[in-house]
Design an enzyme around this catalytic site. Structure first.
Site, PDB file in Angstrom:
ATOM      1  N   THR A 123       0.810  -1.213   0.000  1.00  0.00           N
ATOM      2  CA  THR A 123       0.000   0.000   0.000  1.00  0.00           C
ATOM      3  C   THR A 123       0.842   1.262   0.000  1.00  0.00           C
ATOM      4  O   THR A 123       1.813   1.384   0.753  1.00  0.00           O
ATOM      5  CB  THR A 123      -0.940   0.011   1.223  1.00  0.00           C
ATOM      6  OG1 THR A 123      -1.677  -1.212   1.242  1.00  0.00           O
ATOM      7  CG2 THR A 123      -1.900   1.177   1.155  1.00  0.00           C
ATOM      8  N   LYS A 146      -1.644  -1.201  -3.952  1.00  0.00           N
ATOM      9  CA  LYS A 146      -2.889  -0.479  -3.674  1.00  0.00           C
ATOM     10  C   LYS A 146      -2.529   0.962  -3.345  1.00  0.00           C
ATOM     11  O   LYS A 146      -1.712   1.222  -2.466  1.00  0.00           O
ATOM     12  CB  LYS A 146      -3.663  -1.106  -2.510  1.00  0.00           C
ATOM     13  CG  LYS A 146      -5.020  -0.440  -2.303  1.00  0.00           C
ATOM     14  CD  LYS A 146      -5.877  -1.195  -1.306  1.00  0.00           C
ATOM     15  CE  LYS A 146      -5.622  -0.763   0.113  1.00  0.00           C
ATOM     16  NZ  LYS A 146      -6.633  -1.309   1.056  1.00  0.00           N
ATOM     17  N   LYS A 148      -3.695   4.755  -2.172  1.00  0.00           N
ATOM     18  CA  LYS A 148      -4.709   5.543  -1.482  1.00  0.00           C
ATOM     19  C   LYS A 148      -4.994   6.824  -2.264  1.00  0.00           C
ATOM     20  O   LYS A 148      -4.075   7.517  -2.714  1.00  0.00           O
ATOM     21  CB  LYS A 148      -4.226   5.909  -0.068  1.00  0.00           C
ATOM     22  CG  LYS A 148      -4.037   4.720   0.854  1.00  0.00           C
ATOM     23  CD  LYS A 148      -5.358   4.136   1.294  1.00  0.00           C
ATOM     24  CE  LYS A 148      -5.172   3.072   2.371  1.00  0.00           C
ATOM     25  NZ  LYS A 148      -6.457   2.567   2.874  1.00  0.00           N
ATOM     26  N   ASP A 174      -7.903   2.967  -3.412  1.00  0.00           N
ATOM     27  CA  ASP A 174      -8.788   3.017  -2.252  1.00  0.00           C
ATOM     28  C   ASP A 174      -9.135   4.473  -1.962  1.00  0.00           C
ATOM     29  O   ASP A 174      -8.258   5.266  -1.620  1.00  0.00           O
ATOM     30  CB  ASP A 174      -8.092   2.388  -1.049  1.00  0.00           C
ATOM     31  CG  ASP A 174      -8.977   2.334   0.190  1.00  0.00           C
ATOM     32  OD1 ASP A 174     -10.136   2.789   0.123  1.00  0.00           O
ATOM     33  OD2 ASP A 174      -8.502   1.840   1.222  1.00  0.00           O
ATOM     34  N   GLU A 200     -11.814   0.709  -4.216  1.00  0.00           N
ATOM     35  CA  GLU A 200     -12.304   0.405  -2.880  1.00  0.00           C
ATOM     36  C   GLU A 200     -12.946   1.633  -2.234  1.00  0.00           C
ATOM     37  O   GLU A 200     -12.368   2.723  -2.272  1.00  0.00           O
ATOM     38  CB  GLU A 200     -11.126  -0.100  -2.044  1.00  0.00           C
ATOM     39  CG  GLU A 200     -11.490  -0.738  -0.742  1.00  0.00           C
ATOM     40  CD  GLU A 200     -10.259  -1.273  -0.021  1.00  0.00           C
ATOM     41  OE1 GLU A 200     -10.342  -1.443   1.211  1.00  0.00           O
ATOM     42  OE2 GLU A 200      -9.220  -1.518  -0.674  1.00  0.00           O
ATOM     43  N   ASP A 223     -15.536  -1.407   1.918  1.00  0.00           N
ATOM     44  CA  ASP A 223     -14.679  -1.553   3.096  1.00  0.00           C
ATOM     45  C   ASP A 223     -15.421  -1.028   4.317  1.00  0.00           C
ATOM     46  O   ASP A 223     -16.032  -1.774   5.070  1.00  0.00           O
ATOM     47  CB  ASP A 223     -13.353  -0.834   2.886  1.00  0.00           C
ATOM     48  CG  ASP A 223     -12.415  -0.970   4.093  1.00  0.00           C
ATOM     49  OD1 ASP A 223     -12.777  -1.655   5.070  1.00  0.00           O
ATOM     50  OD2 ASP A 223     -11.319  -0.386   4.079  1.00  0.00           O
ATOM     51  N   LYS A 245     -11.995  -7.287   7.221  1.00  0.00           N
ATOM     52  CA  LYS A 245     -10.887  -6.996   8.134  1.00  0.00           C
ATOM     53  C   LYS A 245     -11.267  -7.523   9.512  1.00  0.00           C
ATOM     54  O   LYS A 245     -12.377  -7.275   9.994  1.00  0.00           O
ATOM     55  CB  LYS A 245     -10.602  -5.493   8.190  1.00  0.00           C
ATOM     56  CG  LYS A 245     -10.102  -4.916   6.871  1.00  0.00           C
ATOM     57  CD  LYS A 245      -9.854  -3.423   6.966  1.00  0.00           C
ATOM     58  CE  LYS A 245      -9.355  -2.866   5.631  1.00  0.00           C
ATOM     59  NZ  LYS A 245      -9.183  -1.390   5.679  1.00  0.00           N
ATOM     60  N   ASP A 295      -4.652  -8.142   0.995  1.00  0.00           N
ATOM     61  CA  ASP A 295      -3.978  -6.884   1.320  1.00  0.00           C
ATOM     62  C   ASP A 295      -3.468  -6.979   2.755  1.00  0.00           C
ATOM     63  O   ASP A 295      -4.071  -6.468   3.684  1.00  0.00           O
ATOM     64  CB  ASP A 295      -4.968  -5.716   1.157  1.00  0.00           C
ATOM     65  CG  ASP A 295      -4.374  -4.378   1.565  1.00  0.00           C
ATOM     66  OD1 ASP A 295      -3.133  -4.244   1.534  1.00  0.00           O
ATOM     67  OD2 ASP A 295      -5.147  -3.470   1.928  1.00  0.00           O
ATOM     68  N   ASP A 297      -0.136  -6.211   4.033  1.00  0.00           N
ATOM     69  CA  ASP A 297       1.221  -5.665   4.009  1.00  0.00           C
ATOM     70  C   ASP A 297       1.550  -4.844   5.247  1.00  0.00           C
ATOM     71  O   ASP A 297       2.547  -4.128   5.266  1.00  0.00           O
ATOM     72  CB  ASP A 297       1.400  -4.787   2.774  1.00  0.00           C
ATOM     73  CG  ASP A 297       0.460  -3.581   2.774  1.00  0.00           C
ATOM     74  OD1 ASP A 297      -0.571  -3.618   3.482  1.00  0.00           O
ATOM     75  OD2 ASP A 297       0.754  -2.589   2.075  1.00  0.00           O
TER      76      ASP A 297
END
Length: 337
Positions: A123, A146, A148, A174, A200, A223, A245, A295, A297
């Site tokens: 990310t 990914k 942001k 995201d 996302e 999410d 999550k 995801d 990381d």
């Protein structure tokens, strides 16, 4: 059973920016459950945008200490605490404790025949476009990234910078609830041109209904809009993927139930993290065995990690049995990147 609760601070390798916030360190809650001979551990970061803090999570755990004094299992825990960080830490600690007692790895009891390394995203925060490009190059080992986004007018350049730096990687973005529908529609051609594979949580949760009439050319993943199992029933039709999550849903037990429920609805499944050490990645890694996108990381973004920790190589994550999950046989399955 006895519970130990502690709050730990872990510095990040670099500041990490998302919509509305920049992180330089994370505070985590670790719960340790002991039954005399055995112990199990679980880690939680909590859900900060819902008001959870390490202090509030620790207080929730302390409040249920008397219930553990007379014994506890994962089924009882589901009704003892609501979804969130406290239940996550305790649920994962119970999985770990059960494995220590039985000497069976948690992944086996979760229905995994034999775990495999997972391709994980790395990310990049919503920094200036030139810095975003530098980070993409620095993540030389990554095969999936990914990015942001924030809806601040620089997102197109951020996406182009990452794609220019790394034309070879799978790329997802995201929005962290930072967009309007009009802003998303305006950015979408750039995302398509850059080969973005997943978008996302673009809109605020209370605007999700607008996605039901938006024919997105790229799959949209929920999410913040999907917390635990119950929230699947009210999810906008605009989403075709959910991001599970453990901090949101309250642990591995509910996460596995969410995987099966989402598949029954014909949805794609992703597993993510709220940042954390390898102690948090290990139970999520089990969920990753059933997912389309992984995801995990969190430790990559830290200045240091726990020992033993997750193994990262060639863009993959592998969590050995001696990290978490109870088996601790001394002979974990080898990792081959």
């Amino acid at each position: 059973m006895d519970i130990e609760v502690r709050i730990e601070t872990w510095p990040l390798a670099n500041p990490f920016r998302i919509t509305g916030r920049t992180y330089t360190e994370i505070e985590l809650v670790v719960a340790v459950i002991r039954d005399g001979e055995h112990e199990g551990k679980g880690e939680a970061a909590g859900v900060d945008y819902l008001g959870e803090t390490p202090t509030s999570i620790a207080a929730e755990i302390e409040a249920v200490r008397p219930a553990f004094a007379v014994g506890m299992d994962r089924t009882r825990l589901q009704s003892l605490l609501p979804i969130g960080g406290a239940r996550n830490a305790l649920d994962c600690a119970l999985w770990d404790l059960e494995g220590a007692r039985s000497r069976r790895p948690a992944w086996l009891d979760a229905g995994v025949t034999r775990p495999k390394p997972c391709l994980t995203t790395w990310t990049i925060g919503a920094d200036a476009p030139d810095l975003v490009g530098e980070r993409a190059l620095a993540f030389a080992d990554a095969r999936a990234i990914k990015l942001k986004l924030t809806g601040d007018g620089l997102d197109a350049e951020r996406v182009r910078a990452v794609r220019a730096a790394r034309p070879d990687v799978w790329l997802g973005v995201d929005g962290n609830r930072g967009f309007t529908l009009a802003g998303l529609e305006q950015l979408m051609p750039i995302l398509v041109e850059a080969g973005v594979a997943l978008v996302e949580q673009p809109l605020p949760v209370d605007r999700d209904a607008e996605l039901g009439t938006f024919a997105s050319p790229i799959p949209l993943a929920a999410d913040e809009s999907v917390q635990g199992l119950a929230s699947l029933a009210t999810l906008s039709d605009g989403f075709s993927v959910i991001n599970i999550k453990l901090d949101k849903c309250g642990g591995l037990t509910e996460a596995l139930a969410m995987v099966h429920a989402a598949r029954a609805r014909g949805m794609g499944v992703m597993v993510g993290n709220m940042l954390g050490t390898s102690l948090a990645m290990a139970p999520a890694f089990i969920v990753g065995q059933f997912c389309d996108v992984v995801d995990l990381d969190g430790p990559v973004l830290l200045r240091r990690d726990r020992v033993p920790g997750a193994h990262y190589g060639n863009g993959m994550i592998w969590c050995p049995d001696d990290l978490w999950g109870g088996a601790r046989t001394g002979a974990p399955v080898a990792f081959h990147a």
